[in-house]
Design a protein around this motif. Structure first.
Motif, mmCIF file in Angstrom:
data_model
loop_
_atom_site.group_PDB
_atom_site.id
_atom_site.type_symbol
_atom_site.label_atom_id
_atom_site.label_comp_id
_atom_site.label_asym_id
_atom_site.label_seq_id
_atom_site.Cartn_x
_atom_site.Cartn_y
_atom_site.Cartn_z
ATOM 1 N N MET A 1 -7.779 -29.217 -6.814
ATOM 2 C CA MET A 1 -6.249 -28.953 -6.300
ATOM 3 C C MET A 1 -6.933 -27.989 -4.882
ATOM 4 N N PRO A 2 -6.377 -28.099 -3.777
ATOM 5 C CA PRO A 2 -6.585 -27.287 -2.448
ATOM 6 C C PRO A 2 -6.112 -26.034 -2.829
ATOM 7 N N PHE A 3 -6.804 -25.130 -2.234
ATOM 8 C CA PHE A 3 -6.491 -23.904 -2.082
ATOM 9 C C PHE A 3 -6.965 -23.011 -0.956
ATOM 10 N N LYS A 4 -6.421 -21.906 -0.570
ATOM 11 C CA LYS A 4 -6.539 -21.332 0.608
ATOM 12 C C LYS A 4 -7.557 -20.191 0.671
ATOM 13 N N LEU A 5 -8.542 -19.973 1.670
ATOM 14 C CA LEU A 5 -9.386 -18.981 1.593
ATOM 15 C C LEU A 5 -8.999 -18.083 2.889
ATOM 16 N N ASN A 6 -8.814 -16.930 2.852
ATOM 17 C CA ASN A 6 -8.507 -16.151 4.015
ATOM 18 C C ASN A 6 -9.832 -15.229 4.344
ATOM 19 N N PHE A 7 -10.188 -15.249 5.517
ATOM 20 C CA PHE A 7 -10.974 -14.373 6.191
ATOM 21 C C PHE A 7 -10.515 -13.494 7.080
ATOM 22 N N LEU A 8 -10.838 -12.046 7.425
ATOM 23 C CA LEU A 8 -10.077 -11.146 8.270
ATOM 24 C C LEU A 8 -11.384 -10.546 9.026
ATOM 25 N N SER A 9 -11.146 -10.475 10.405
ATOM 26 C CA SER A 9 -12.044 -9.879 11.544
ATOM 27 C C SER A 9 -11.207 -8.829 12.051
ATOM 28 N N SER A 10 -12.261 -7.836 12.589
ATOM 29 C CA SER A 10 -11.367 -6.616 13.180
ATOM 30 C C SER A 10 -12.281 -6.403 14.554
ATOM 31 N N ALA A 11 -11.850 -5.314 15.416
ATOM 32 C CA ALA A 11 -12.517 -5.177 16.540
ATOM 33 C C ALA A 11 -13.995 -4.302 15.935
ATOM 34 N N ASN A 62 -18.804 -12.425 14.554
ATOM 35 C CA ASN A 62 -17.474 -11.619 14.425
ATOM 36 C C ASN A 62 -17.604 -10.710 13.204
ATOM 37 N N LYS A 63 -18.452 -10.960 12.340
ATOM 38 C CA LYS A 63 -18.855 -10.396 10.955
ATOM 39 C C LYS A 63 -17.558 -10.062 10.260
ATOM 40 N N PRO A 64 -16.764 -11.191 9.803
ATOM 41 C CA PRO A 64 -15.665 -11.110 8.967
ATOM 42 C C PRO A 64 -15.805 -10.675 7.557
ATOM 43 N N CYS A 65 -14.704 -10.324 6.802
ATOM 44 C CA CYS A 65 -14.765 -10.189 5.363
ATOM 45 C C CYS A 65 -14.007 -11.257 4.876
ATOM 46 N N LEU A 66 -14.082 -11.586 3.419
ATOM 47 C CA LEU A 66 -13.251 -12.416 2.718
ATOM 48 C C LEU A 66 -11.993 -11.476 2.042
ATOM 49 N N LEU A 67 -10.886 -12.005 2.267
ATOM 50 C CA LEU A 67 -9.930 -11.527 1.642
ATOM 51 C C LEU A 67 -9.319 -12.161 0.135
ATOM 52 N N LYS A 68 -9.338 -11.331 -0.920
ATOM 53 C CA LYS A 68 -9.186 -12.150 -2.180
ATOM 54 C C LYS A 68 -7.880 -12.802 -2.257
ATOM 55 N N GLY A 69 -6.691 -12.224 -1.806
ATOM 56 C CA GLY A 69 -5.604 -12.852 -2.201
ATOM 57 C C GLY A 69 -5.232 -13.691 -1.022
ATOM 58 N N GLN A 70 -3.810 -14.155 -1.085
ATOM 59 C CA GLN A 70 -2.939 -14.893 0.037
ATOM 60 C C GLN A 70 -2.274 -14.201 0.850
ATOM 61 N N ILE A 71 -2.275 -14.455 2.192
ATOM 62 C CA ILE A 71 -1.346 -13.521 3.426
ATOM 63 C C ILE A 71 -0.183 -14.219 3.448
ATOM 64 N N LYS A 72 1.019 -13.532 3.553
ATOM 65 C CA LYS A 72 2.248 -14.092 3.549
ATOM 66 C C LYS A 72 2.307 -14.868 5.024
ATOM 67 N N GLU A 73 1.672 -14.197 6.002
ATOM 68 C CA GLU A 73 1.681 -14.912 7.306
ATOM 69 C C GLU A 73 0.452 -14.644 8.087
ATOM 70 N N PRO A 74 0.145 -15.217 9.171
ATOM 71 C CA PRO A 74 -1.020 -14.906 9.885
ATOM 72 C C PRO A 74 -1.118 -13.637 10.370
ATOM 73 N N LEU A 75 -2.066 -12.855 10.588
ATOM 74 C CA LEU A 75 -2.177 -11.662 11.160
ATOM 75 C C LEU A 75 -2.957 -11.933 12.468
ATOM 76 N N THR A 84 0.041 -8.867 1.293
ATOM 77 C CA THR A 84 -0.363 -9.866 -0.061
ATOM 78 C C THR A 84 0.613 -9.182 -0.838
ATOM 79 N N SER A 85 0.656 -10.253 -2.158
ATOM 80 C CA SER A 85 1.553 -9.957 -3.186
ATOM 81 C C SER A 85 0.747 -9.636 -4.612
ATOM 82 N N THR A 86 0.876 -8.791 -5.181
ATOM 83 C CA THR A 86 -0.155 -8.275 -6.209
ATOM 84 C C THR A 86 -0.136 -9.325 -7.352
ATOM 85 N N ASN A 87 0.885 -9.995 -7.684
ATOM 86 C CA ASN A 87 1.108 -10.824 -8.682
ATOM 87 C C ASN A 87 0.690 -12.268 -8.325
#
Length: 199
Positions: A1-11, A62-75, A84-87
């Motif tokens: 089943m497909p699922f999403k991975l979210n990577f975050l980058s910063s300045a 960009n040296k991003p990190c991986l976010l464990k959860g799913q984001i509600k909308e793009p940042l 993110t939602s705890t549950n």
């Protein structure tokens, strides 16, 4: 089943900086305290695809990190507070070994009874630089999505029931909490997993 991975980058690069002094001593900086992030979301279905996207971002400029959860909308250069939602349920697990007294990831998986599954290993920035303990992420997929709090409880259970883990539970640096060799927060949906290679 497909699922999403979210990577975050910063300045600032989301990784450690490791330097050697003229004396030969090694100095490590901590991870930056970033407050604004831009997200990248990728959909994958297999462990092989997980490996491909993770390996590419280990050396991303960009040296991003991986976010464990799913984001509600793009940042887009914004705070990740309440993104993110705890549950929420998750399709994958990260075992974050933090100064664990194991010789290899294979030894970890055998000790917790998971030696017969496929997994990915990503060594931490400071792995074996100043310690002989194991510091790494071990990623694997689940047969079906599970609530993140349930996985956190399972990680705590492993710390207390696996002899090689239980014997190395200590107090944290500030002596206000327990330090678990198998990080129990690694399955929280707001957890940042630092995967980029060090500078």
């Amino acid at each position: 089943m497909p699922f999403k991975l979210n990577f975050l980058s910063s300045a600032s690069p989301l990784t450690k900086t490791i330097s050697r002094l003229p004396t030969g001593a090694i100095v490590k900086s901590g991870y930056p305290n970033a407050f604004r992030f831009t997200s990248e979301t990728l959909e994958i279905s297999t462990l092989q695809e997980f490996h491909a996207v993770l390996a590419k971002r280990v050396f991303d400029e960009n040296k991003p990190c991986l976010l464990k959860g799913q984001i509600k909308e793009p940042l887009v250069n914004q705070s990740r507070k309440e993104s993110t939602s705890t549950n929420d349920r998750t399709q994958w697990v990260c075992l974050d070994m933090d100064q664990a007294k194991f010789s290899s990831p294979e030894e970890v998986m055998h000790a917790i009874g998971l030696s017969d599954i496929s997994y990915l290993v990503q060594y931490s920035s400071s792995h074996k630089i100043d310690t002989k303990t194991l510091n790494c992420h071990i990623f694997f997929m689940l047969d079906k999505p599970r609530p993140a709090p349930q996985l956190k409880t399972w990680l705590m259970h492993l710390n207390f029931t696996t002899p090689a883990l239980e014997s190395t539970i200590t107090l944290s640096k500030h002596e206000q909490a327990l330090h678990y060799p198998l990080d129990i927060t690694a399955c929280q949906n707001d957890k940042l997993l630092y995967v980029a290679a060090p500078t």
